[in-house]
Write a protein that holds these residues in place. Sequence first.
Motif, PDB file in Angstrom:
ATOM      1  N   ASP A   1       5.485   6.818   7.435  1.00 22.39           N
ATOM      2  CA  ASP A   1       5.298   7.928   6.495  1.00 22.39           C
ATOM      3  C   ASP A   1       5.981   7.686   5.158  1.00 22.39           C
ATOM      4  O   ASP A   1       5.831   8.471   4.225  1.00 22.39           O
ATOM      5  CB  ASP A   1       5.825   9.234   7.117  1.00 22.39           C
ATOM      6  CG  ASP A   1       7.306   9.145   7.436  1.00 22.39           C
ATOM      7  OD1 ASP A   1       8.054  10.092   7.131  1.00 22.39           O
ATOM      8  OD2 ASP A   1       7.726   8.109   8.011  1.00 22.39           O
ATOM      9  N   ASP A   2       6.742   6.585   5.023  1.00 19.32           N
ATOM     10  CA  ASP A   2       7.450   6.252   3.790  1.00 19.32           C
ATOM     11  C   ASP A   2       6.665   5.195   3.021  1.00 19.32           C
ATOM     12  O   ASP A   2       6.554   4.047   3.459  1.00 19.32           O
ATOM     13  CB  ASP A   2       8.854   5.747   4.116  1.00 19.32           C
ATOM     14  CG  ASP A   2       9.713   5.564   2.873  1.00 19.32           C
ATOM     15  OD1 ASP A   2      10.954   5.530   3.018  1.00 19.32           O
ATOM     16  OD2 ASP A   2       9.165   5.441   1.764  1.00 19.32           O
ATOM     17  N   PRO A   3       6.077   5.540   1.847  1.00 16.52           N
ATOM     18  CA  PRO A   3       5.267   4.570   1.090  1.00 16.52           C
ATOM     19  C   PRO A   3       6.033   3.313   0.701  1.00 16.52           C
ATOM     20  O   PRO A   3       5.464   2.213   0.681  1.00 16.52           O
ATOM     21  CB  PRO A   3       4.844   5.368  -0.153  1.00 16.52           C
ATOM     22  CG  PRO A   3       4.936   6.794   0.246  1.00 16.52           C
ATOM     23  CD  PRO A   3       6.075   6.870   1.213  1.00 16.52           C
ATOM     24  N   LEU A  48       6.106   1.015   3.639  1.00 19.74           N
ATOM     25  CA  LEU A  48       4.790   0.393   3.820  1.00 19.74           C
ATOM     26  C   LEU A  48       4.605  -0.769   2.842  1.00 19.74           C
ATOM     27  O   LEU A  48       4.157  -1.857   3.224  1.00 19.74           O
ATOM     28  CB  LEU A  48       3.684   1.429   3.611  1.00 19.74           C
ATOM     29  CG  LEU A  48       3.462   2.461   4.717  1.00 19.74           C
ATOM     30  CD1 LEU A  48       2.421   3.477   4.285  1.00 19.74           C
ATOM     31  CD2 LEU A  48       3.027   1.785   6.015  1.00 19.74           C
ATOM     32  N   CYS A  55      -2.227  -0.701   5.562  1.00 19.56           N
ATOM     33  CA  CYS A  55      -1.201   0.337   5.611  1.00 19.56           C
ATOM     34  C   CYS A  55      -1.821   1.699   5.903  1.00 19.56           C
ATOM     35  O   CYS A  55      -2.873   2.048   5.354  1.00 19.56           O
ATOM     36  CB  CYS A  55      -0.442   0.390   4.288  1.00 19.56           C
ATOM     37  SG  CYS A  55       0.458  -1.127   3.912  1.00 19.56           S
ATOM     38  N   SER A  73      -0.469   5.905   6.406  1.00 13.91           N
ATOM     39  CA  SER A  73       0.643   6.852   6.331  1.00 13.91           C
ATOM     40  C   SER A  73       0.667   7.818   7.507  1.00 13.91           C
ATOM     41  O   SER A  73       1.617   8.580   7.677  1.00 13.91           O
ATOM     42  CB  SER A  73       0.567   7.649   5.022  1.00 13.91           C
ATOM     43  OG  SER A  73      -0.689   8.318   4.930  1.00 13.91           O
TER      44      SER A  73
END
Length: 452
Positions: free
Chosen positions: A12-14, A17, A33, A35
């Motif tokens: 959930d952390d860009p 990713l 990737c 999310s």
Amino acid sequence: MSQLPIVCIVDDDPSVLDSFAEMLTLEGFEPRCFSGPSLLLTFLQQNPNAVVLSDVCMPDVDGMQLLAHLQNLDAELPVVLMSGHGDIPMATQAMREGAVDFLEKPVSPSLLVERLRQAQRQRKWVLARREQQLCQDDKAIVERHVVGESPGIKQLHEQILVLANADVDTLIYGETGSGKDVVARALHDASQRRHHPFIAINCGAMPENLIESELFGYEAGAFTGAKQRQMGKIEAASGGTLFLDEIETMPLTAQIRLLRVLQERSLERLGSTQSIQVNIRVIAASKDDLQRISEKGLFRLDLYYRLNVASLRLPPLRERGDDILMLFQHYCQLAAERFQKACPPIRAHHQERLLHYAWPGNVRELRNTADRFVLGIEGDGFSLNDTSQAIPAPALDEFDQKLEDYERKLIEDSLAAAAGQIGKAAEQLKMSRKTLYRKMKKFQLDKQTFRA
């Protein structure tokens, strides 16, 4: 399936990713990737050739819940979980519920690369097996018999398909235990003769005084003990295929009679003058070069030329790379069914030992090893159940070492001339930045050293 599986990264952390995607791209992976889980599940339904790397701590659906969804979608999909708050009970639960690995953050890049490579290999095995089970055409028949995806085996598959339909006599060369009998069976089953007999005889296991009667048959009274007429193997194979294994051991007198059969497609039983027509295809196998031993007078040269309409060569197991793992998995499954036992998990250290062993007994030795592994017993020679055995990685030979030293020197000189600037050095070497980074990692070179 030749393309390596895609690595699907879920977090959930860009920024996480992006970091993982950049690192895996430099290591030669193809990352995608996500999310959250919904888009991942949709993607996997259309693209099964993938493995999953997922964080555990995520809002809405966490990694353990995602694992359950993925198990419902495809129970054989490799999933690697990672967490910054991991503990032993969590790791144990994840492995019990189907994850192939559980890594604690911060994850070591080298460890992550190793585990993802293993997951990719596992996925390739599964998808290759499914393709073989679903297809019933000639290609599937050949691939089901001759298991593997290495370049040498892929080429062998193509040659078998061509020769199966050509219906010509064929020679198969290969080391002892390399699977010459399996290739012969694949040639038969992929041909138009598949519904007719496949008769195999091992010339090396047959006493010299019996091989002619076994091959050509005999009439009652042809010799002492011949009480009634007996059909020979050649006659029994009519309409189908005769496989002669270890043909280099066949006595010269039998070779003369076999040559006549190949020339005239007819035979006479021992003690008879009546000619019997036979419609056969002959496949012969040898671990020796028949032309070479023919020139030494140990095999009839005219028979060699008559048999050698076409020839196939099997690579030894040690030259087949990851096929070793695919074959081991295949034979473990067969052993589990045969012995009615669950197949033990094949761990990373098992895979390393399988890949680094020289396999002098080839596929036959591998199959015996798989049987012992499933049964949980040890035996003579190589065994995965004997933890005291250490199989060292093969050393580079002198020529390969010189090549590596030369390549390292070129890279060092270019980095020095570019003062550690990767782009400039890559341009000078005429390679991509990604390739240069990979080679620097291989040779443990740091760009800061050259900037200094």
